[in-house]
Design a protein around this motif. Structure first.
Motif, PDB file in Angstrom:
ATOM      1  N   ARG A 132       0.848  -1.191   0.000  1.00 42.57           N
ATOM      2  CA  ARG A 132       0.000   0.000   0.000  1.00 42.57           C
ATOM      3  C   ARG A 132       0.887   1.246   0.000  1.00 42.57           C
ATOM      4  O   ARG A 132       2.089   1.152   0.229  1.00 42.57           O
ATOM      5  N   PRO A 133       0.295   2.414  -0.268  1.00 44.51           N
ATOM      6  CA  PRO A 133       1.109   3.624  -0.475  1.00 44.51           C
ATOM      7  C   PRO A 133       2.153   3.907   0.603  1.00 44.51           C
ATOM      8  O   PRO A 133       3.254   4.332   0.297  1.00 44.51           O
ATOM      9  N   ASN A 134       1.827   3.656   1.869  1.00 39.29           N
ATOM     10  CA  ASN A 134       2.762   4.003   2.945  1.00 39.29           C
ATOM     11  C   ASN A 134       3.574   2.819   3.467  1.00 39.29           C
ATOM     12  O   ASN A 134       4.329   2.963   4.428  1.00 39.29           O
ATOM     13  N   ASP A 135       3.412   1.654   2.839  1.00 36.36           N
ATOM     14  CA  ASP A 135       4.187   0.482   3.262  1.00 36.36           C
ATOM     15  C   ASP A 135       5.638   0.627   2.830  1.00 36.36           C
ATOM     16  O   ASP A 135       5.919   1.102   1.714  1.00 36.36           O
ATOM     17  N   PRO A 136       6.591   0.238   3.675  1.00 39.18           N
ATOM     18  CA  PRO A 136       7.998   0.248   3.232  1.00 39.18           C
ATOM     19  C   PRO A 136       8.218  -0.785   2.139  1.00 39.18           C
ATOM     20  O   PRO A 136       7.597  -1.854   2.143  1.00 39.18           O
ATOM     21  N   LEU A 137       9.088  -0.475   1.198  1.00 39.51           N
ATOM     22  CA  LEU A 137       9.377  -1.407   0.113  1.00 39.51           C
ATOM     23  C   LEU A 137      10.208  -2.572   0.622  1.00 39.51           C
ATOM     24  O   LEU A 137      11.204  -2.354   1.324  1.00 39.51           O
ATOM     25  N   PRO A 138       9.837  -3.806   0.291  1.00 32.86           N
ATOM     26  CA  PRO A 138      10.725  -4.940   0.598  1.00 32.86           C
ATOM     27  C   PRO A 138      12.062  -4.761  -0.116  1.00 32.86           C
ATOM     28  O   PRO A 138      12.135  -4.121  -1.172  1.00 32.86           O
ATOM     29  N   GLU A 139      13.110  -5.342   0.453  1.00 36.42           N
ATOM     30  CA  GLU A 139      14.455  -5.158  -0.096  1.00 36.42           C
ATOM     31  C   GLU A 139      14.547  -5.608  -1.551  1.00 36.42           C
ATOM     32  O   GLU A 139      15.182  -4.950  -2.370  1.00 36.42           O
ATOM     33  N   ASN A 140      13.890  -6.750  -1.883  1.00 33.18           N
ATOM     34  CA  ASN A 140      14.011  -7.249  -3.257  1.00 33.18           C
ATOM     35  C   ASN A 140      13.337  -6.318  -4.260  1.00 33.18           C
ATOM     36  O   ASN A 140      13.838  -6.116  -5.370  1.00 33.18           O
ATOM     37  N   VAL A 141      12.203  -5.707  -3.872  1.00 30.97           N
ATOM     38  CA  VAL A 141      11.514  -4.780  -4.774  1.00 30.97           C
ATOM     39  C   VAL A 141      12.323  -3.494  -4.925  1.00 30.97           C
ATOM     40  O   VAL A 141      12.457  -2.953  -6.029  1.00 30.97           O
ATOM     41  N   GLU A 142      12.892  -3.016  -3.818  1.00 34.65           N
ATOM     42  CA  GLU A 142      13.710  -1.801  -3.879  1.00 34.65           C
ATOM     43  C   GLU A 142      14.934  -2.014  -4.766  1.00 34.65           C
ATOM     44  O   GLU A 142      15.277  -1.157  -5.589  1.00 34.65           O
ATOM     45  N   ALA A 143      15.581  -3.170  -4.622  1.00 35.29           N
ATOM     46  CA  ALA A 143      16.750  -3.473  -5.455  1.00 35.29           C
ATOM     47  C   ALA A 143      16.348  -3.574  -6.923  1.00 35.29           C
ATOM     48  O   ALA A 143      17.079  -3.091  -7.810  1.00 35.29           O
ATOM     49  N   GLN A 144      15.204  -4.180  -7.194  1.00 33.20           N
ATOM     50  CA  GLN A 144      14.721  -4.312  -8.563  1.00 33.20           C
ATOM     51  C   GLN A 144      14.454  -2.939  -9.178  1.00 33.20           C
ATOM     52  O   GLN A 144      14.806  -2.676 -10.335  1.00 33.20           O
ATOM     53  N   GLN A 145      13.843  -2.045  -8.416  1.00 30.57           N
ATOM     54  CA  GLN A 145      13.528  -0.716  -8.932  1.00 30.57           C
ATOM     55  C   GLN A 145      14.793   0.102  -9.175  1.00 30.57           C
ATOM     56  O   GLN A 145      14.882   0.837 -10.164  1.00 30.57           O
ATOM     57  N   GLN A 146      15.769  -0.027  -8.296  1.00 29.22           N
ATOM     58  CA  GLN A 146      17.029   0.700  -8.491  1.00 29.22           C
ATOM     59  C   GLN A 146      17.756   0.201  -9.732  1.00 29.22           C
ATOM     60  O   GLN A 146      18.322   0.986 -10.498  1.00 29.22           O
ATOM     61  N   ALA A 147      17.732  -1.124  -9.961  1.00 30.07           N
ATOM     62  CA  ALA A 147      18.359  -1.680 -11.158  1.00 30.07           C
ATOM     63  C   ALA A 147      17.642  -1.200 -12.406  1.00 30.07           C
ATOM     64  O   ALA A 147      18.272  -0.896 -13.427  1.00 30.07           O
ATOM     65  N   ALA A 148      16.314  -1.126 -12.339  1.00 32.21           N
ATOM     66  CA  ALA A 148      15.535  -0.688 -13.498  1.00 32.21           C
ATOM     67  C   ALA A 148      15.881   0.745 -13.881  1.00 32.21           C
ATOM     68  O   ALA A 148      15.912   1.096 -15.066  1.00 32.21           O
ATOM     69  N   GLN A 149      16.152   1.584 -12.879  1.00 31.60           N
ATOM     70  CA  GLN A 149      16.484   2.978 -13.157  1.00 31.60           C
ATOM     71  C   GLN A 149      17.791   3.132 -13.927  1.00 31.60           C
ATOM     72  O   GLN A 149      18.040   4.173 -14.525  1.00 31.60           O
ATOM     73  N   GLN A 150      18.623   2.104 -13.924  1.00 30.27           N
ATOM     74  CA  GLN A 150      19.899   2.154 -14.634  1.00 30.27           C
ATOM     75  C   GLN A 150      19.852   1.400 -15.966  1.00 30.27           C
ATOM     76  O   GLN A 150      20.849   1.372 -16.684  1.00 30.27           O
ATOM     77  N   SER A 151      18.715   0.791 -16.299  1.00 29.60           N
ATOM     78  CA  SER A 151      18.649  -0.041 -17.504  1.00 29.60           C
ATOM     79  C   SER A 151      18.647   0.828 -18.757  1.00 29.60           C
ATOM     80  O   SER A 151      18.256   2.000 -18.734  1.00 29.60           O
ATOM     81  N   ASP A 152      19.078   0.229 -19.872  1.00 32.67           N
ATOM     82  CA  ASP A 152      19.144   0.951 -21.142  1.00 32.67           C
ATOM     83  C   ASP A 152      17.754   1.212 -21.709  1.00 32.67           C
ATOM     84  O   ASP A 152      17.486   2.280 -22.270  1.00 32.67           O
ATOM     85  N   VAL A 153      16.854   0.228 -21.582  1.00 32.40           N
ATOM     86  CA  VAL A 153      15.472   0.375 -22.044  1.00 32.40           C
ATOM     87  C   VAL A 153      14.561   0.037 -20.871  1.00 32.40           C
ATOM     88  O   VAL A 153      14.563  -1.086 -20.385  1.00 32.40           O
ATOM     89  N   LEU A 154      13.800   1.021 -20.410  1.00 23.94           N
ATOM     90  CA  LEU A 154      12.938   0.851 -19.242  1.00 23.94           C
ATOM     91  C   LEU A 154      11.482   0.920 -19.668  1.00 23.94           C
ATOM     92  O   LEU A 154      11.080   1.834 -20.395  1.00 23.94           O
ATOM     93  N   ILE A 155      10.692  -0.044 -19.215  1.00 28.82           N
ATOM     94  CA  ILE A 155       9.265  -0.098 -19.535  1.00 28.82           C
ATOM     95  C   ILE A 155       8.471   0.226 -18.276  1.00 28.82           C
ATOM     96  O   ILE A 155       8.668  -0.393 -17.233  1.00 28.82           O
ATOM     97  N   ILE A 156       7.585   1.225 -18.376  1.00 22.80           N
ATOM     98  CA  ILE A 156       6.751   1.633 -17.246  1.00 22.80           C
ATOM     99  C   ILE A 156       5.309   1.753 -17.749  1.00 22.80           C
ATOM    100  O   ILE A 156       5.026   1.480 -18.909  1.00 22.80           O
ATOM    101  N   ASN A 157       4.400   2.174 -16.859  1.00 23.38           N
ATOM    102  CA  ASN A 157       3.028   2.426 -17.302  1.00 23.38           C
ATOM    103  C   ASN A 157       2.736   3.921 -17.251  1.00 23.38           C
ATOM    104  O   ASN A 157       3.532   4.716 -16.752  1.00 23.38           O
ATOM    105  N   HIS A 158       1.569   4.302 -17.796  1.00 25.21           N
ATOM    106  CA  HIS A 158       1.251   5.727 -17.916  1.00 25.21           C
ATOM    107  C   HIS A 158       1.130   6.424 -16.558  1.00 25.21           C
ATOM    108  O   HIS A 158       1.457   7.605 -16.426  1.00 25.21           O
ATOM    109  N   ALA A 159       0.638   5.695 -15.548  1.00 24.38           N
ATOM    110  CA  ALA A 159       0.518   6.310 -14.220  1.00 24.38           C
ATOM    111  C   ALA A 159       1.901   6.669 -13.675  1.00 24.38           C
ATOM    112  O   ALA A 159       2.109   7.769 -13.136  1.00 24.38           O
TER     113      ALA A 159
END
Length: 248
Positions: free
Chosen positions: A179-206
Motif C-alpha cells: 500500500r502507499p505508505n508500506d515500506p518497500l521490501p528489499e528485493n523490490v527496492e533493489a529491482q527498482q534501483q536496477a531498473a532505473q539504470q537499464s538501457d530500455v525501461l518499460i513503465i506504465n502511464h501512471a
C-alpha cells in the motif's frame, strides 16, 4: 525487419511494419521534438519500436561521449503489453539484432507500481505466522498456503505471477499487496534501483505521470533519452485521474 527477421521461423516480411519502423527512426533523428506515429493493430508495432529504440541506444554507446548515456523509456497503458515487451522471444530478437550489427548488448527492465507487489508482512499475518519462513515450516497450514509462502520467499513478489488458487478463501490480491505508505521490501527496492539504470525501461502511464511531476524520480532519465508512449490515447485520462482531486 526487412533483412534478418524474415529468416526466423514464422516471421513474414510486412511492408507496413517496415514503414512504421522507418517513421520512428526518422523521429529519433530529430531530437527535442514530439512525433505522432499511428499504426493499425496487428502490424507488429511493438517489435518495430523495440528494434528502433534498441538501435538508437546501442549506436549511442558506440559513439561515446554524451551520446553514450542514451536511454529509452517506453510507457504503456496495459500490464499485458508491458509483459509482452519483455517476453523471451522479443528479447531474443533484440539480442540477435544487436549482435548481427556489431552493436553492444543492452539491458531491458520493467518497473510497475507498488500495488503490483507483495507485502510479505501482510501475507505472513494473513497466514497467522510471524514471518513467511515460519509459515512455510508450519505443518498445520494447508499445503496451498505453504506453497504460497514458498512462492513469496523465492520470487520477486510480483502479484501478476501469483497463482490466485493458492490464496486462502475470501482473500484477494489487494489484501496482500503493498500500500502507499508500506515500506518497500528489499528485493523490490533493489529491482527498482536496477531498473532505473537499464538501457530500455518499460513503465506504465501512471508512473510516467508521476515521473514528469517529480522530474524523473521514477525513471532517473536525463538527456539524451527517447520517450515512447504506446497506447497513448489512454494517457490524458490516466494523468488527469492521478494528478487531480475531484470535489462534488
Amino acid at each position: 525487419l526487412s533483412d534478418q527477421l524474415p529468416k526466423r521461423s514464422g516471421f513474414k516480411r510486412n511492408p507496413v511494419q517496415i514503414a512504421y519502423a522507418e517513421a520512428l527512426i526518422d523521429g529519433l533523428a530529430q531530437t527535442g521534438k514530439i512525433h505522432f506515429v499511428e499504426g493499425d493493430t496487428g502490424i507488429g508495432k511493438s517489435i518495430a519500436y523495440q528494434l528502433a529504440l534498441a538501435d538508437w541506444v546501442a549506436k549511442g554507446k558506440l559513439m561515446g561521449g554524451e551520446q553514450a548515456a542514451r536511454r529509452a523509456i517506453v510507457s504503456t497503458h496495459s500490464r499485458a503489453l508491458q509483459r509482452q515487451l519483455l517476453q523471451p522471444d522479443n528479447l531474443a530478437i533484440m539480442r540477435d539484432y544487436l549482435h548481427h550489427n556489431g552493436l553492444p548488448p543492452l539491458t531491458f527492465s520493467l518497473r510497475m507500481g507498488r500495488e503490483n507487489y507483495l507485502n510479505p508482512e501482510r501475507l505472513a499475518l494473513l497466514l497467522g505466522a510471524p514471518n513467511l519462513e515460519a509459515a512455510l515450516k508450519n505443518p498445520r497450514l494447508p499445503q496451498a498456503q505453504r506453497q504460497l509462502a514458498q512462492w513469496a520467499i523465492e520470487s520477486d513478489g510480483c502479484l501478476l505471477e501469483l497463482d490466485t488458487a493458492l490464496l486462502p478463501e475470501g482473500c484477494q490480491l489487494s489484501d496482500i499487496a503493498l500500500r502507499p505508505n508500506d515500506p518497500l521490501p528489499e528485493n523490490v527496492e533493489a529491482q527498482q534501483q536496477a531498473a532505473q539504470q537499464s538501457d530500455v525501461l518499460i513503465i506504465n502511464h501512471a508512473l510516467l505521470a508521476v515521473d514528469l511531476v517529480t522530474q524523473g524520480n521514477i525513471t532517473q532519465a536525463a538527456a539524451p533519452y527517447a520517450l515512447l508512449l504506446d497506447e497513448a490515447e489512454h494517457y490524458p485520462e490516466i494523468a488527469e485521474a492521478l494528478l487531480s482531486h475531484r470535489v462534488s
